[in-house]
Design an enzyme around this catalytic site. Structure first.
Site, short mmCIF file in Angstrom:
data_model
loop_
_atom_site.label_atom_id
_atom_site.label_comp_id
_atom_site.label_asym_id
_atom_site.label_seq_id
_atom_site.Cartn_x
_atom_site.Cartn_y
_atom_site.Cartn_z
N LYS A 22 0.83 -1.22 0.00
CA LYS A 22 0.00 0.00 0.00
C LYS A 22 0.86 1.26 0.00
O LYS A 22 0.65 2.17 -0.80
CB LYS A 22 -0.90 -0.02 1.25
CG LYS A 22 -1.53 1.31 1.58
CD LYS A 22 -2.28 1.29 2.89
CE LYS A 22 -1.47 1.44 4.14
NZ LYS A 22 -1.27 2.80 4.67
N ASN A 23 1.84 1.32 0.90
CA ASN A 23 2.59 2.57 1.05
C ASN A 23 3.55 2.83 -0.10
O ASN A 23 4.01 3.95 -0.27
CB ASN A 23 3.31 2.61 2.40
CG ASN A 23 2.32 2.79 3.54
OD1 ASN A 23 1.16 3.14 3.31
ND2 ASN A 23 2.76 2.53 4.77
N CYS A 116 -4.35 12.79 13.40
CA CYS A 116 -4.74 11.45 12.95
C CYS A 116 -5.25 10.67 14.15
O CYS A 116 -5.25 11.16 15.27
CB CYS A 116 -3.58 10.78 12.23
SG CYS A 116 -2.67 9.61 13.18
N ARG A 121 0.41 14.31 13.68
CA ARG A 121 1.36 13.86 12.65
C ARG A 121 1.65 15.07 11.76
O ARG A 121 1.03 15.27 10.72
CB ARG A 121 0.77 12.71 11.83
CG ARG A 121 0.81 11.39 12.59
CD ARG A 121 0.15 10.28 11.82
NE ARG A 121 0.89 9.84 10.66
CZ ARG A 121 0.41 8.98 9.76
NH1 ARG A 121 -0.80 8.49 9.91
NH2 ARG A 121 1.13 8.60 8.74
N ASP A 305 4.62 0.27 12.19
CA ASP A 305 3.38 -0.32 11.66
C ASP A 305 3.19 -1.78 12.07
O ASP A 305 2.16 -2.38 11.75
CB ASP A 305 3.36 -0.20 10.12
CG ASP A 305 3.24 1.24 9.67
OD1 ASP A 305 2.84 2.09 10.48
OD2 ASP A 305 3.56 1.53 8.50
N ARG A 397 -8.63 -0.32 4.88
CA ARG A 397 -7.81 0.74 4.28
C ARG A 397 -6.48 0.18 3.79
O ARG A 397 -5.90 0.70 2.84
CB ARG A 397 -7.51 1.84 5.31
CG ARG A 397 -8.68 2.71 5.63
CD ARG A 397 -8.26 3.83 6.52
NE ARG A 397 -7.20 4.63 5.90
CZ ARG A 397 -6.71 5.73 6.41
NH1 ARG A 397 -7.17 6.20 7.54
NH2 ARG A 397 -5.74 6.38 5.79
N1 EPU Z 1 7.33 13.97 11.24
C1 EPU Z 1 7.44 15.29 11.63
N2 EPU Z 1 7.23 16.25 10.68
C2 EPU Z 1 6.92 15.95 9.39
C3 EPU Z 1 6.81 14.60 9.02
C4 EPU Z 1 7.02 13.62 9.97
O1 EPU Z 1 7.71 15.60 12.78
O2 EPU Z 1 6.76 16.87 8.59
C5 EPU Z 1 7.56 12.91 12.24
C6 EPU Z 1 6.32 12.08 12.53
O3 EPU Z 1 5.50 12.68 13.48
C7 EPU Z 1 6.91 10.77 12.97
C8 EPU Z 1 8.18 10.66 12.14
O4 EPU Z 1 8.47 11.98 11.68
O5 EPU Z 1 7.26 10.83 14.31
C9 EPU Z 1 8.10 9.74 10.94
O6 EPU Z 1 6.93 10.02 10.20
P1 EPU Z 1 6.90 9.82 8.63
O7 EPU Z 1 6.85 11.14 7.97
O8 EPU Z 1 8.03 8.92 8.24
O9 EPU Z 1 5.52 9.10 8.41
P2 EPU Z 1 4.51 9.26 7.21
O10 EPU Z 1 5.25 9.48 5.93
O11 EPU Z 1 3.43 10.19 7.55
C10 EPU Z 1 4.57 6.71 6.59
C11 EPU Z 1 3.57 5.62 6.41
C12 EPU Z 1 3.00 5.24 7.78
C13 EPU Z 1 4.16 4.80 8.67
C14 EPU Z 1 5.22 5.90 8.74
C15 EPU Z 1 6.45 5.48 9.52
C16 EPU Z 1 2.67 6.05 4.23
C17 EPU Z 1 1.53 6.47 3.40
N3 EPU Z 1 2.51 6.09 5.54
O12 EPU Z 1 3.87 7.80 7.16
O13 EPU Z 1 2.13 4.14 7.53
O14 EPU Z 1 3.67 4.52 9.96
O15 EPU Z 1 5.64 6.26 7.42
O16 EPU Z 1 7.04 4.38 8.95
O17 EPU Z 1 3.71 5.66 3.71
C18 EPU Z 1 0.33 2.71 7.98
O18 EPU Z 1 0.53 2.16 6.89
O19 EPU Z 1 -0.43 2.21 8.87
C19 EPU Z 1 1.00 3.97 8.30
C20 EPU Z 1 0.58 4.80 9.23
#
Ligand code: EPU
Length: 421
Positions: A22-23, A116, A121, A305, A397
Site C-alpha cells: 500500500k505505502n 490522525c 502527525r 506499523d 484501508r
Molecule cells: N514527522 C514530523 N514532521 C513531518 C513529518 C514527519 O515531525 O513533517 C515525524 C512524525 O511525526 C513521525 C516521524 O516523523 O514521528 C516519521 O513520520 P513519517 O513522515 O516517516 O511518516 P509518514 O510518511 O506520515 C509513513 C507511512 C506510515 C508509517 C510511517 C512510519 C505512508 C503512506 N505512511 O507515514 O504508515 O507509519 O511512514 O514508517 O507511507 C500505515 O501504513 O499504517 C502507516 C501509518
C-alpha cells in the site's frame, strides 16, 4: 458497518500470497503526475486507501483504470491542482500530491491533513523543504497554498527521517532547476521504489537506498511502468497470525530482506523461520512463546506499523515484555481493546508493558486505526470463543480482504455486513 466475527483457537496451515505494498503504491501513484501519458502500475493492492488516492487523482484530471491489480494512470489532461479537504481528511498520504503538482504546474492547493487517529502527525518537514526549493507557502482556510514559477535545487537536511517528507521532496526536486541534496533521507523500501520509479521516468537521482539522495533536476519526465513491491507489513501481520496460533504457514512473499527486523524478533520468540526464494515459512507448532522486547525505529529497524500486532503477540508470551514506539509516541489505541480480550497491558509513556501468559477470551472490540485493527484480529485468532471486531473499515484501508487470506489458512473468520457502530 461491516464487522468480523472470529472463532479463535483454530490452527492455521497452508500458503498465502502477500499483496502489493500500500505505502509504495501511495507514493508511486502521485508521482505519475510528473509526466504526461499512460503509466502502468501492476501488483497494486485492492485496498481502500488506493481507491481514495484514485479518486483524488481523478479529481485532478487523471484517467484511471483499475483491473485485477493493474492500475493504469493517464496523466495527459490535468485539470486541477487542488486536493480538497474531503479527500485529504480520509487519508493523510493525499499530501503526496503537493510535491509533484508544485514542481510540474508551479501551483498546488492541498488541504492540511490535521490530526490522525492516534495523535499529531505534522507535515512541517514537507513544507520547510518546499520553501527551501523556492516555493512560496501560505496556509489559508485549512489549505496549504504553494507557488513557485520554477523550483530551484537546494541542500535539504531532515532533522527527523520522514518517509512522507522524503517522498514529497524527491518528487518536487526531480523537476527543479539544478541540484538538490537530501540528507537524512528515509531509506524505507517504499521510498527506494519511488526513487527507482522516478529514475525510470527519466529523473536523475543518485544514492538510492542510502540516507543521502542527490538529484539533478530535468526539464521533463516520461511515463513509466512498475510492479509494486510486496507489502512488508501485511507479511509481518500474517507471520504473527501463524506465530500466535502456534501454526506452520508459508507466505508467498518476494522481498524477504524487507522484513528481517520482524523475522529476527520472531526467531527470538522461539518460532522457526525458513526463507526459500519467494517463500517465507514460519513454524510455531508447539511453541512456548518467549517474551521479546521491541523498540520501533526507522528502516531497517522494527516498524512502527508492526507495533500493535507485536503487542498482541506478546500477550501470549511466557513473561513480561516491553513494546516501545519511538516513531509515534501515542500509537497505543489498541491497548484498551486488547485488554477487553483479557490482555494485561499498561502504557507507560511510549511503552506498552505487556504481561504475558494471558488466556485471551473473545469479546466485542472496536478498531480505532489500521494497525490497531490488525492487532485485534490477531488477538481474536488466539482468543477462546467468539470475538467481534467492529469498524473494520479501518483494516480495509490497508489489508486486501484480510479475512479471505486468513480463511484460506483455515481461520474461522467471517465478514458480517451490519449497521452497528
Ligand atoms: N514527522 C514530523 N514532521 C513531518 C513529518 C514527519 O515531525 O513533517 C515525524 C512524525 O511525526 C513521525 C516521524 O516523523 O514521528 C516519521 O513520520 P513519517 O513522515 O516517516 O511518516 P509518514 O510518511 O506520515 C509513513 C507511512 C506510515 C508509517 C510511517 C512510519 C505512508 C503512506 N505512511 O507515514 O504508515 O507509519 O511512514 O514508517 O507511507 C500505515 O501504513 O499504517 C502507516 C501509518
Amino acid at each position: 458497518m461491516d464487522k468480523f466475527i472470529i472463532n479463535g483457537g483454530k490452527k492455521l496451515s497452508g500458503t498465502v500470497k502477500v499483496s502489493g505494498a500500500k505505502n509504495s503504491s501511495l507514493a508511486i501513484m502521485p508521482a505519475t503526475l510528473l509526466n504526461n501519458g499512460k503509466n502502468v502500475l501492476t501488483n497494486t493492492p485492492e485496498v481502500n486507501d488506493i481507491f481514495t488516492m484514485i479518486k483524488l487523482l481523478k479529481h485532478l484530471g487523471v484517467k484511471a483504470e483499475f483491473n485485477n491489480h493493474t492500475l493504469e494512470l493517464d496523466t495527459t489532461d490535468i485539470i486541477s491542482q487542488e486536493a480538497p479537504y474531503d479527500h485529504v481528511k480520509k487519508m493523510r498520504a493525499s499530501v503526496y500530491v503537493l510535491g509533484p503538482l508544485l514542481a510540474k504546474y508551479g501551483y498546488a492547493k492541498v488541504s492540511l491533513p490535521g490530526g490522525c487517529a492516534w495523535g499529531p502527525r505534522p507535515i512541517n518537514l514537507h513544507l520547510e523543504a518546499m520553501k527551501k526549493l523556492g516555493a512560496e507557502i501560505e496556509l489559508e482556510g485549512g489549505y496549504i497554498i504553494a507557488k513557485a514559477k520554477k523550483l530551484k535545487g537546494a541542500n535539504i537536511h531532515f532533522d527527523i527521517s520522514s518517509v512522507g517528507a522524503t517522498g514529497n521532496v524527491l518528487m518536487a526536486a526531480v523537476l527543479a532547476e539544478g541540484s538538490t541534496t537530501i540528507s537524512n533521507a528515509a531509506i524505507e523500501p517504499e521510498i527506494v521504489q519511488l526513487a527507482d520509479f522516478l529514475k525510470d521516468m527519466g529523473a536523475q537521482i543518485e544514492g538510492i537506498g542510502t540516507s543521502t539522495l542527490k538529484i539533478e533536476g530535468v526539464n521533463e519526465l516520461h511515463p513509466a511502468n512498475v510492479r509494486t513491491i510486496s507489502d512488508r507489513i501485511e507479511a509481518g501481520t500474517l507471520l504473527i497470525a501463524g506465530a500466535l496460533t502456534r501454526s506452520k504457514i508459508t507466505l508467498d512473499y518476494i522481498d524477504h530482506e524487507h522484513i528481517n527486523s520482524v523475522l529476527w524478533k520472531l526467531e527470538d520468540s522461539g518460532a522457526k523461520i525458513c526463507k526459500d526464494n519467494n517463500l517465507v515459512t514460519i513454524n510455531a507448532e508447539g511453541l512456548s512463546i518467549k517474551n521479546v522486547d521491541v523498540t520501533t525505529a526507522i528502516y531497517p529497524g522494527f516498524p512502527t506499523d508492526m507495533q500493535a500486532q507485536w503487542t498482541a503477540f506478546m500477550c501470549l508470551a511466557e513473561g513480561v515484555s516491553s513494546v516501545t514506539d519511538n516513531i509515534y509516541l501515542d500509537r497505543f489505541k489498541h491497548v484498551p481493546e486488547l485488554n477487553r480480550l483479557g490482555a494485561d497491558i499498561e502504557v507507560r509513556n511510549n511503552t506498552a508493558v505487556v504481561q504475558g501468559g494471558r488466556k485471551l477470551l473473545g469479546a466485542k472490540v472496536m478498531s480505532t486505526d489500521l494497525r490497531a485493527s490488525a492487532s485485534l484480529v490477531l488477538a481474536g485468532l488466539a482468543a477462546k470463543g467468539e470475538t467481534e471486531v467492529l469498524r473494520i473499515y479501518h483494516i480495509d484501508r490497508g489489508y486486501q480482504r484480510i479475512e479471505e487470506k486468513l480463511q484460506a489458512l483455515g481461520a474461522d473468520i467471517k465478514r458480517v455486513p451490519g449497521t452497528e457502530f
